[in-house]
Design a protein around this motif. Structure first.
Motif, PDB file in Angstrom:
ATOM      1  N   VAL A  86      -5.489  -4.401   9.168  1.00  0.00           N
ATOM      2  CA  VAL A  86      -5.910  -3.004   9.168  1.00  0.00           C
ATOM      3  C   VAL A  86      -6.847  -2.760  10.354  1.00  0.00           C
ATOM      4  O   VAL A  86      -7.794  -3.506  10.563  1.00  0.00           O
ATOM      5  N   ASP A  87      -6.542  -1.726  11.146  1.00  0.00           N
ATOM      6  CA  ASP A  87      -7.421  -1.336  12.254  1.00  0.00           C
ATOM      7  C   ASP A  87      -8.674  -0.654  11.741  1.00  0.00           C
ATOM      8  O   ASP A  87      -9.768  -0.901  12.216  1.00  0.00           O
ATOM      9  N   ARG A  88      -8.472   0.242  10.764  1.00  0.00           N
ATOM     10  CA  ARG A  88      -9.631   0.918  10.164  1.00  0.00           C
ATOM     11  C   ARG A  88      -9.199   1.668   8.913  1.00  0.00           C
ATOM     12  O   ARG A  88      -8.022   1.942   8.701  1.00  0.00           O
ATOM     13  N   THR A 127      -2.218  -2.185  11.298  1.00  0.00           N
ATOM     14  CA  THR A 127      -1.828  -2.694  12.609  1.00  0.00           C
ATOM     15  C   THR A 127      -0.311  -2.698  12.793  1.00  0.00           C
ATOM     16  O   THR A 127       0.164  -2.525  13.908  1.00  0.00           O
ATOM     17  N   SER A 184       2.513  -8.452   5.779  1.00  0.00           N
ATOM     18  CA  SER A 184       1.175  -7.886   5.974  1.00  0.00           C
ATOM     19  C   SER A 184       0.317  -8.088   4.723  1.00  0.00           C
ATOM     20  O   SER A 184      -0.900  -8.288   4.823  1.00  0.00           O
ATOM     21  N   TYR A 212      -5.255   2.861   8.577  1.00  0.00           N
ATOM     22  CA  TYR A 212      -4.599   2.668   9.869  1.00  0.00           C
ATOM     23  C   TYR A 212      -4.203   1.198   9.941  1.00  0.00           C
ATOM     24  O   TYR A 212      -5.041   0.346  10.238  1.00  0.00           O
ATOM     25  N   ARG A 242     -11.533  -4.190   8.913  1.00  0.00           N
ATOM     26  CA  ARG A 242     -11.170  -4.472  10.301  1.00  0.00           C
ATOM     27  C   ARG A 242     -11.897  -5.713  10.836  1.00  0.00           C
ATOM     28  O   ARG A 242     -11.492  -6.289  11.830  1.00  0.00           O
ATOM     29  N   ARG A 297       0.817   1.437  13.641  1.00  0.00           N
ATOM     30  CA  ARG A 297      -0.333   2.139  14.228  1.00  0.00           C
ATOM     31  C   ARG A 297      -0.068   3.626  14.427  1.00  0.00           C
ATOM     32  O   ARG A 297      -0.979   4.436  14.365  1.00  0.00           O
ATOM     33  N   SER A 298       1.179   3.992  14.646  1.00  0.00           N
ATOM     34  CA  SER A 298       1.508   5.393  14.925  1.00  0.00           C
ATOM     35  C   SER A 298       1.515   6.255  13.669  1.00  0.00           C
ATOM     36  O   SER A 298       1.605   7.471  13.770  1.00  0.00           O
ATOM     37  N   ARG A 299       1.443   5.617  12.485  1.00  0.00           N
ATOM     38  CA  ARG A 299       1.574   6.376  11.252  1.00  0.00           C
ATOM     39  C   ARG A 299       0.524   5.969  10.223  1.00  0.00           C
ATOM     40  O   ARG A 299       0.803   5.200   9.306  1.00  0.00           O
ATOM     41  N   PRO A 300      -0.705   6.493  10.346  1.00  0.00           N
ATOM     42  CA  PRO A 300      -1.684   6.202   9.296  1.00  0.00           C
ATOM     43  C   PRO A 300      -1.197   6.816   7.984  1.00  0.00           C
ATOM     44  O   PRO A 300      -0.410   7.755   7.990  1.00  0.00           O
TER      45      PRO A 300
END
Length: 146
Positions: free
Chosen positions: A34-36, A52, A125, A50, A28, A55-58
């Motif tokens: 990647v958020d995390r 970017t 990505s 997770y 991150r 975001r709603s679907r890790p």
């Protein structure tokens, strides 16, 4: 089968590229897309990513191969091999001391089409990930303070 792939040349040794790649907790901190990531890089261990772009679907994967300074492989999918997602990060040492990084994901199995319908094009990505890892490994991105 559906595949996604990005490749970049990095002006850093495979050991330096590996250090950035294997430190999933810091993804991150550079422009990885990647958020995390939750978990640790160890054979048989789960990682939850997770991203970017979704975001709603890790998504959770299992680390299936680790070859330091060479490759890391993750696997996820539906039970009984109905659909499998396999992501590979490969490091190819170059004669001049640099490294070629390849990130590839393959979707296989009789129900892979179901995964494909809910999976966006990952190539952009993957390119972002490669560019961010390249910049970090080459020392062009420093860790944010704070």
């Amino acid at each position: 089968m559906r595949s996604f792939e990005a490749v970049t040349r990095i002006d850093a040794a495979p050991a330096d590229v590996w250090a950035v790649l294997a430190d999933v907790g810091s993804w991150r901190d550079w422009d990885s897309g990647v958020d995390r990531v939750e978990g640790r890089v160890a054979l048989g261990e789960p990682l939850t990513i997770y991203a970017t772009m979704i975001r709603s679907r890790p998504f959770t994967v299992t680390v299936t191969e680790i070859r330091p300074r060479e490759a890391m492989r993750w696997r996820a999918g539906l039970p009984f091999g109905a659909a499998t997602i396999e992501r590979t990060y490969s490091l190819d040492p170059q004669a001049d001391g640099g490294t070629v990084l390849t990130v590839r994901e393959d979707h296989t199995g009789p129900l892979a089409g179901l995964l494909d319908r809910s999976t966006p094009d990952l190539n952009p990505s993957f390119r972002q990930f490669c560019a961010g890892l390249k910049a970090r490994a080459e020392g062009k991105i420093s860790r944010p303070s704070g």
